[in-house]
Structures are given as structure tokens and as C-alpha cells.
Design a protein around this motif. Structure first.
Motif, PDB file in Angstrom:
ATOM      1  N   ALA A  33       0.846  -1.203   0.000  1.00 48.60           N
ATOM      2  CA  ALA A  33       0.000   0.000   0.000  1.00 48.60           C
ATOM      3  C   ALA A  33       0.881   1.253   0.000  1.00 48.60           C
ATOM      4  O   ALA A  33       1.903   1.301   0.687  1.00 48.60           O
ATOM      5  N   PRO A  34       0.489   2.262  -0.755  1.00 47.59           N
ATOM      6  CA  PRO A  34       1.238   3.532  -0.715  1.00 47.59           C
ATOM      7  C   PRO A  34       1.257   4.101   0.705  1.00 47.59           C
ATOM      8  O   PRO A  34       0.357   3.837   1.503  1.00 47.59           O
ATOM      9  N   ALA A  35       2.259   4.891   1.004  1.00 50.56           N
ATOM     10  CA  ALA A  35       2.442   5.427   2.359  1.00 50.56           C
ATOM     11  C   ALA A  35       1.275   6.311   2.803  1.00 50.56           C
ATOM     12  O   ALA A  35       0.999   6.416   3.999  1.00 50.56           O
ATOM     13  N   ASP A  36       0.579   6.931   1.853  1.00 47.40           N
ATOM     14  CA  ASP A  36      -0.508   7.836   2.238  1.00 47.40           C
ATOM     15  C   ASP A  36      -1.864   7.120   2.351  1.00 47.40           C
ATOM     16  O   ASP A  36      -2.884   7.769   2.553  1.00 47.40           O
ATOM     17  N   THR A  37      -1.881   5.797   2.254  1.00 45.00           N
ATOM     18  CA  THR A  37      -3.147   5.052   2.299  1.00 45.00           C
ATOM     19  C   THR A  37      -3.822   5.232   3.649  1.00 45.00           C
ATOM     20  O   THR A  37      -3.190   5.111   4.697  1.00 45.00           O
ATOM     21  N   GLN A  38      -5.094   5.538   3.600  1.00 45.25           N
ATOM     22  CA  GLN A  38      -5.915   5.621   4.815  1.00 45.25           C
ATOM     23  C   GLN A  38      -7.028   4.580   4.676  1.00 45.25           C
ATOM     24  O   GLN A  38      -7.623   4.439   3.613  1.00 45.25           O
ATOM     25  N   TYR A  57     -11.417   5.408  15.722  1.00 43.83           N
ATOM     26  CA  TYR A  57     -10.300   4.700  15.099  1.00 43.83           C
ATOM     27  C   TYR A  57      -9.079   4.677  16.009  1.00 43.83           C
ATOM     28  O   TYR A  57      -8.830   5.618  16.769  1.00 43.83           O
ATOM     29  N   ILE A  58      -8.323   3.605  15.904  1.00 48.84           N
ATOM     30  CA  ILE A  58      -7.013   3.478  16.537  1.00 48.84           C
ATOM     31  C   ILE A  58      -5.997   3.821  15.447  1.00 48.84           C
ATOM     32  O   ILE A  58      -6.027   3.241  14.369  1.00 48.84           O
ATOM     33  N   LYS A  59      -5.114   4.775  15.731  1.00 50.79           N
ATOM     34  CA  LYS A  59      -4.187   5.254  14.705  1.00 50.79           C
ATOM     35  C   LYS A  59      -2.752   4.851  15.031  1.00 50.79           C
ATOM     36  O   LYS A  59      -2.381   4.734  16.202  1.00 50.79           O
ATOM     37  N   ASP A  60      -1.957   4.649  13.987  1.00 51.15           N
ATOM     38  CA  ASP A  60      -0.540   4.356  14.197  1.00 51.15           C
ATOM     39  C   ASP A  60       0.244   5.667  14.258  1.00 51.15           C
ATOM     40  O   ASP A  60      -0.335   6.761  14.256  1.00 51.15           O
ATOM     41  N   GLU A  61       1.573   5.562  14.291  1.00 52.95           N
ATOM     42  CA  GLU A  61       2.423   6.750  14.435  1.00 52.95           C
ATOM     43  C   GLU A  61       2.335   7.691  13.231  1.00 52.95           C
ATOM     44  O   GLU A  61       2.703   8.863  13.319  1.00 52.95           O
ATOM     45  N   ASN A  62       1.825   7.190  12.100  1.00 54.70           N
ATOM     46  CA  ASN A  62       1.668   8.017  10.907  1.00 54.70           C
ATOM     47  C   ASN A  62       0.225   8.503  10.737  1.00 54.70           C
ATOM     48  O   ASN A  62      -0.154   8.961   9.660  1.00 54.70           O
ATOM     49  N   CYS A  63      -0.588   8.384  11.804  1.00 50.76           N
ATOM     50  CA  CYS A  63      -1.999   8.779  11.812  1.00 50.76           C
ATOM     51  C   CYS A  63      -2.838   7.963  10.833  1.00 50.76           C
ATOM     52  O   CYS A  63      -3.874   8.418  10.358  1.00 50.76           O
ATOM     53  N   ARG A  64      -2.387   6.778  10.514  1.00 52.22           N
ATOM     54  CA  ARG A  64      -3.153   5.879   9.646  1.00 52.22           C
ATOM     55  C   ARG A  64      -4.081   5.038  10.520  1.00 52.22           C
ATOM     56  O   ARG A  64      -3.667   4.556  11.571  1.00 52.22           O
ATOM     57  N   ASN A  65      -5.338   4.890  10.101  1.00 51.93           N
ATOM     58  CA  ASN A  65      -6.283   4.059  10.852  1.00 51.93           C
ATOM     59  C   ASN A  65      -5.856   2.599  10.788  1.00 51.93           C
ATOM     60  O   ASN A  65      -5.755   2.028   9.697  1.00 51.93           O
ATOM     61  N   ALA A  80     -21.858 -11.263  11.354  1.00 49.67           N
ATOM     62  CA  ALA A  80     -21.692  -9.831  11.090  1.00 49.67           C
ATOM     63  C   ALA A  80     -20.777  -9.665   9.882  1.00 49.67           C
ATOM     64  O   ALA A  80     -19.879 -10.478   9.637  1.00 49.67           O
ATOM     65  N   TYR A  81     -21.009  -8.593   9.135  1.00 52.33           N
ATOM     66  CA  TYR A  81     -20.226  -8.317   7.937  1.00 52.33           C
ATOM     67  C   TYR A  81     -19.282  -7.142   8.206  1.00 52.33           C
ATOM     68  O   TYR A  81     -19.708  -6.101   8.714  1.00 52.33           O
ATOM     69  N   PHE A  82     -18.013  -7.323   7.872  1.00 55.51           N
ATOM     70  CA  PHE A  82     -16.992  -6.287   8.044  1.00 55.51           C
ATOM     71  C   PHE A  82     -16.381  -5.963   6.690  1.00 55.51           C
ATOM     72  O   PHE A  82     -16.091  -6.855   5.895  1.00 55.51           O
ATOM     73  N   LEU A  83     -16.177  -4.666   6.447  1.00 56.03           N
ATOM     74  CA  LEU A  83     -15.574  -4.195   5.209  1.00 56.03           C
ATOM     75  C   LEU A  83     -14.560  -3.119   5.549  1.00 56.03           C
ATOM     76  O   LEU A  83     -14.872  -2.171   6.275  1.00 56.03           O
ATOM     77  N   VAL A  84     -13.335  -3.273   5.050  1.00 56.19           N
ATOM     78  CA  VAL A  84     -12.310  -2.240   5.208  1.00 56.19           C
ATOM     79  C   VAL A  84     -11.880  -1.823   3.810  1.00 56.19           C
ATOM     80  O   VAL A  84     -11.377  -2.645   3.036  1.00 56.19           O
ATOM     81  N   ASN A  85     -12.130  -0.562   3.489  1.00 53.59           N
ATOM     82  CA  ASN A  85     -11.648  -0.046   2.209  1.00 53.59           C
ATOM     83  C   ASN A  85     -10.602   1.025   2.485  1.00 53.59           C
ATOM     84  O   ASN A  85     -10.367   1.403   3.632  1.00 53.59           O
ATOM     85  N   GLY A  86      -9.959   1.480   1.452  1.00 53.51           N
ATOM     86  CA  GLY A  86      -8.897   2.453   1.635  1.00 53.51           C
ATOM     87  C   GLY A  86      -8.874   3.466   0.522  1.00 53.51           C
ATOM     88  O   GLY A  86      -9.500   3.287  -0.527  1.00 53.51           O
ATOM     89  N   SER A  87      -8.138   4.530   0.770  1.00 51.23           N
ATOM     90  CA  SER A  87      -7.969   5.562  -0.256  1.00 51.23           C
ATOM     91  C   SER A  87      -6.529   6.049  -0.240  1.00 51.23           C
ATOM     92  O   SER A  87      -5.863   6.043   0.797  1.00 51.23           O
ATOM     93  N   SER A  88      -6.076   6.443  -1.420  1.00 61.34           N
ATOM     94  CA  SER A  88      -4.729   6.984  -1.596  1.00 61.34           C
ATOM     95  C   SER A  88      -4.764   7.903  -2.798  1.00 61.34           C
ATOM     96  O   SER A  88      -5.510   7.663  -3.749  1.00 61.34           O
ATOM     97  N   LYS A  89      -3.963   8.941  -2.774  1.00 64.75           N
ATOM     98  CA  LYS A  89      -3.913   9.828  -3.941  1.00 64.75           C
ATOM     99  C   LYS A  89      -3.100   9.194  -5.065  1.00 64.75           C
ATOM    100  O   LYS A  89      -3.196   9.593  -6.213  1.00 64.75           O
ATOM    101  N   ASP A  90      -2.308   8.159  -4.722  1.00 62.89           N
ATOM    102  CA  ASP A  90      -1.424   7.544  -5.713  1.00 62.89           C
ATOM    103  C   ASP A  90      -2.061   6.412  -6.515  1.00 62.89           C
ATOM    104  O   ASP A  90      -1.691   6.189  -7.656  1.00 62.89           O
ATOM    105  N   SER A  91      -2.990   5.654  -5.905  1.00 60.62           N
ATOM    106  CA  SER A  91      -3.568   4.509  -6.623  1.00 60.62           C
ATOM    107  C   SER A  91      -4.854   4.050  -5.952  1.00 60.62           C
ATOM    108  O   SER A  91      -5.164   4.459  -4.826  1.00 60.62           O
ATOM    109  N   LEU A  92      -5.581   3.166  -6.644  1.00 58.50           N
ATOM    110  CA  LEU A  92      -6.762   2.547  -6.055  1.00 58.50           C
ATOM    111  C   LEU A  92      -6.322   1.499  -5.043  1.00 58.50           C
ATOM    112  O   LEU A  92      -5.337   0.786  -5.246  1.00 58.50           O
ATOM    113  N   ILE A  93      -7.080   1.395  -3.939  1.00 56.19           N
ATOM    114  CA  ILE A  93      -6.765   0.457  -2.854  1.00 56.19           C
ATOM    115  C   ILE A  93      -7.804  -0.658  -2.857  1.00 56.19           C
ATOM    116  O   ILE A  93      -9.006  -0.393  -2.907  1.00 56.19           O
TER     117      ILE A  93
END
Length: 152
Positions: A33-38, A57-65, A80-93
Motif C-alpha cells: 500500500a502507498p504510504a498515504d493510504t488511509q 479509530y485506533i491510529k498508528d504513528e503516521n496517523c493511519r487508521n 456480522a459483515y466487516f468491510l475495510v476499504n482504503g484511499s490513496s492519492k497515488d492509486s486505487l486500494i
């Protein structure tokens, strides 16, 4: 079907329910994942419920969830259904999703009001307790206990 860069979806997703109604879910960022992925977590307790995004949210040292704490969780009979999606300015996650039986991830509290009455004769000890508190088990006979006596 799996739009997004390979290796960008989260890894090692896991959840536990504790203290009767709190749920903690955690994950790791995708290895590529790109470094800016949230990342963003959504869950749905049953088909009738609305999908809800994490509110704490619980965040890491880079403020990433990297996790979420849910309050007032109730355990139903459906998965129960769980879904985690992501976003980045560099690419689709890529997204990650999973169905989980919530009762399987509950960490039960200890039995309540444990008492031991021992006598000096050969009668031994009588140990009593009440079942632990839980949000989904209504019958005490659903529990099995093991007693480990350290000293006689």
C-alpha cells in the motif's frame, strides 16, 4: 472484481469482543500500500441493520487508521459483515471483507461470586460461582468450567 493495486488491502484483520459490549478490531496496512493510504472500517451486525462506519479509530504513528473500538455491541444470531476499504492519492486500494460469528470472538468475563468452603475433615471443599456476564448466552448450562486447585 478486486479493483485496486495488488497488496494494498489490509492484512491480519481480527476482532474481539470484551467486557460484554466492547469490540476491538485491528489490522495491518497492505504490504504494498502507498504510504498515504488511509483505511476505513464499516460493519453490519445483520442484514436488517444499517452499515456503520467506525466512530473511534485506533491510529498508528503516521496517523493511519489501524483499528477501531466499537461500543454497545450486541451479539446476534447472524454473522456480522466487516468491510475495510482504503484511499490513496497515488492509486486505487483493494478492499477487504469478512463475515464473522460474533459469539466466536467474545472473550468471556470470569465467573462471578466465586466462593470456597473447606472443612478440615475428609469432606473437602465446596466451590460455587455464578456464570459470567455475557450479551448473548441466556442459559447457564451453556457454560463448561474447569477448576485448577493449586494448594490443598
Amino acid at each position: 472484481l478486486f479493483a485496486g493495486m495488488n497488496g494494498s488491502a489490509i492484512e491480519n484483520f481480527s476482532c474481539v469482543i470484551y467486557n460484554i459490549f466492547l469490540m476491538n478490531c485491528t489490522w495491518q496496512a497492505g504490504r504494498d500500500a502507498p504510504a498515504d493510504t488511509q483505511y476505513f472500517l464499516y460493519w453490519q451486525n445483520s442484514r436488517e441493520d444499517n452499515q456503520m462506519e467506525c466512530e473511534l479509530y485506533i491510529k498508528d504513528e503516521n496517523c493511519r487508521n489501524m483499528g477501531c473500538i466499537f461500543q454497545n455491541v450486541s451479539i446476534g444470531i447472524e454473522k456480522a459483515y466487516f468491510l475495510v476499504n482504503g484511499s490513496s492519492k497515488d492509486s486505487l486500494i483493494q478492499f477487504y471483507d469478512e463475515y464473522i460469528d460474533l459469539y466466536k470472538i467474545e472473550i468471556l468475563t470470569a465467573p462471578l461470586n466465586v466462593t470456597a468452603h473447606c472443612t478440615r475433615d475428609s469432606a473437602g471443599c465446596i466451590i460455587t460461582w455464578h456464570p459470567p456476564l455475557t450479551s448473548h448466552v441466556e442459559k447457564a448450562k451453556c457454560f463448561q468450567y474447569e477448576i485448577n486447585i493449586q494448594n490443598k
